[in-house]
Design a protein around this motif. Sequence first.
Motif, PDB file in Angstrom:
ATOM      1  N   ILE A 203      24.309   7.214  -4.926  1.00 50.99           N
ATOM      2  CA  ILE A 203      23.658   8.453  -4.487  1.00 50.99           C
ATOM      3  C   ILE A 203      24.288   9.442  -5.400  1.00 50.99           C
ATOM      4  O   ILE A 203      25.717   9.525  -5.390  1.00 50.99           O
ATOM      5  CB  ILE A 203      23.760   9.020  -3.164  1.00 50.99           C
ATOM      6  N   ALA A 204      23.680  10.442  -6.037  1.00 48.64           N
ATOM      7  CA  ALA A 204      24.124  11.345  -6.954  1.00 48.64           C
ATOM      8  C   ALA A 204      23.799  12.916  -6.088  1.00 48.64           C
ATOM      9  O   ALA A 204      22.446  13.133  -6.202  1.00 48.64           O
ATOM     10  CB  ALA A 204      23.909  11.263  -8.286  1.00 48.64           C
ATOM     11  N   ALA A 205      24.726  13.607  -5.702  1.00 47.68           N
ATOM     12  CA  ALA A 205      24.107  14.561  -5.168  1.00 47.68           C
ATOM     13  C   ALA A 205      25.216  15.867  -5.027  1.00 47.68           C
ATOM     14  O   ALA A 205      26.295  15.730  -5.513  1.00 47.68           O
ATOM     15  CB  ALA A 205      24.024  14.504  -3.453  1.00 47.68           C
ATOM     16  N   ASN A 206      24.595  17.013  -4.623  1.00 46.13           N
ATOM     17  CA  ASN A 206      25.869  18.072  -4.581  1.00 46.13           C
ATOM     18  C   ASN A 206      25.811  18.792  -3.042  1.00 46.13           C
ATOM     19  O   ASN A 206      24.588  18.968  -2.554  1.00 46.13           O
ATOM     20  CB  ASN A 206      25.428  18.882  -5.546  1.00 46.13           C
TER      21      ASN A 206
ATOM     22  N   VAL B  63      20.338  16.102  -2.943  1.00 49.67           N
ATOM     23  CA  VAL B  63      20.165  14.909  -3.500  1.00 49.67           C
ATOM     24  C   VAL B  63      19.470  14.988  -4.853  1.00 49.67           C
ATOM     25  O   VAL B  63      18.439  15.457  -5.055  1.00 49.67           O
ATOM     26  CB  VAL B  63      19.572  13.779  -2.731  1.00 49.67           C
ATOM     27  N   ARG B  64      20.255  14.663  -5.871  1.00 53.16           N
ATOM     28  CA  ARG B  64      19.802  14.409  -7.012  1.00 53.16           C
ATOM     29  C   ARG B  64      18.949  13.188  -7.728  1.00 53.16           C
ATOM     30  O   ARG B  64      18.038  13.148  -8.260  1.00 53.16           O
ATOM     31  CB  ARG B  64      20.718  14.687  -8.246  1.00 53.16           C
ATOM     32  N   SER B  65      19.534  12.097  -7.291  1.00 48.80           N
ATOM     33  CA  SER B  65      19.258  10.736  -7.549  1.00 48.80           C
ATOM     34  C   SER B  65      19.535   9.707  -6.557  1.00 48.80           C
ATOM     35  O   SER B  65      20.736   9.802  -5.932  1.00 48.80           O
ATOM     36  CB  SER B  65      19.302  10.222  -9.036  1.00 48.80           C
TER      37      SER B  65
ATOM     38  N   SER C 163      26.782   0.573   6.198  1.00 51.52           N
ATOM     39  CA  SER C 163      28.195  -0.166   6.706  1.00 51.52           C
ATOM     40  C   SER C 163      29.485   0.370   5.803  1.00 51.52           C
ATOM     41  O   SER C 163      30.406   0.048   6.638  1.00 51.52           O
ATOM     42  CB  SER C 163      27.947  -1.644   6.301  1.00 51.52           C
ATOM     43  N   ASN C 164      29.206   1.198   4.742  1.00 46.96           N
ATOM     44  CA  ASN C 164      30.551   1.676   4.045  1.00 46.96           C
ATOM     45  C   ASN C 164      29.985   2.815   3.207  1.00 46.96           C
ATOM     46  O   ASN C 164      28.708   2.726   2.847  1.00 46.96           O
ATOM     47  CB  ASN C 164      31.211   0.619   3.384  1.00 46.96           C
ATOM     48  N   ILE C 165      30.624   3.812   2.848  1.00 47.58           N
ATOM     49  CA  ILE C 165      30.386   4.769   2.021  1.00 47.58           C
ATOM     50  C   ILE C 165      32.002   5.088   1.097  1.00 47.58           C
ATOM     51  O   ILE C 165      32.772   5.085   1.733  1.00 47.58           O
ATOM     52  CB  ILE C 165      30.259   6.022   2.614  1.00 47.58           C
TER      53      ILE C 165
ATOM     54  N   ASN D  34      29.164  12.086  -4.969  1.00 51.66           N
ATOM     55  CA  ASN D  34      28.459  10.942  -5.702  1.00 51.66           C
ATOM     56  C   ASN D  34      29.074   9.602  -5.205  1.00 51.66           C
ATOM     57  O   ASN D  34      30.393   9.353  -5.339  1.00 51.66           O
ATOM     58  CB  ASN D  34      29.124  11.068  -7.336  1.00 51.66           C
ATOM     59  N   LYS D  35      28.410   8.905  -4.371  1.00 50.51           N
ATOM     60  CA  LYS D  35      29.100   7.746  -3.642  1.00 50.51           C
ATOM     61  C   LYS D  35      28.080   6.599  -3.713  1.00 50.51           C
ATOM     62  O   LYS D  35      27.141   6.448  -4.237  1.00 50.51           O
ATOM     63  CB  LYS D  35      28.787   8.333  -2.006  1.00 50.51           C
TER      64      LYS D  35
END
Length: 233
Positions: A156-159, A138-140, A214-216, A177-178
Amino acid sequence: MMLFTPKNNKTNILSIFVVATFGLHVFTILLLMFHSSLLKRLSGNLPQSLVQLVDGRAITVNSQQNLERNPETIRRFVGETMTMMFTWSDKQPPQTVWQTTSELLTGDIRRKVQAEMSQAIPKNVLVNPVGAESVLLVRSISQPEKIADGQWQVEIAANRLIFAGYNNKNGEAIPFNKKIFIRALDTQAISIPNPQNPLDSAIYRLNEARLEISNICDIKDNNCSKKMMEVQK
């Protein structure tokens, strides 16, 4: 003149009694008004509660409404849930991770997320899962944005790093990135974790926040946000 004295005395006593009674009523009304304002102020300031932790420590916390959550509680829930959900290995395969972490999601999106998890696994890993690993970095995580009572969204920003086997030291990076939609739960049954299973213990700790996803959606999917907003109206 003496004939009128008893009558005048009775009149004076009656007048004093009337004035005293009136004053007592006024005092009672003022006292009730004071108590009413005091109760309103007390109702606005919820009392603190004593919480006894598992390790024996005791802390004092501020009481909150059932649907209110601290922003850091929401961010931590999202970060730890996503990290746990997309981190697996051949000793703890994706199916096991999914089965355990799916209770942190609403029933409506479990199949959707499971499909995304399957699509994100490279084919060579599915053919030869020995030594394969997946880690979410997770980046942020943004500050929660309230969209309704007891409901928020964060970005959320991640790799995702996926290692295909023991000999593959350089993992394949997949952007994650979601937009994550979260809602608070009034009540939720929490099963006692298996102390020998760290994953169960982690899920138990996350469930204590009384939150669920509840959702992504993809971070660039504006239609997803609009649909969620319309559902809340």
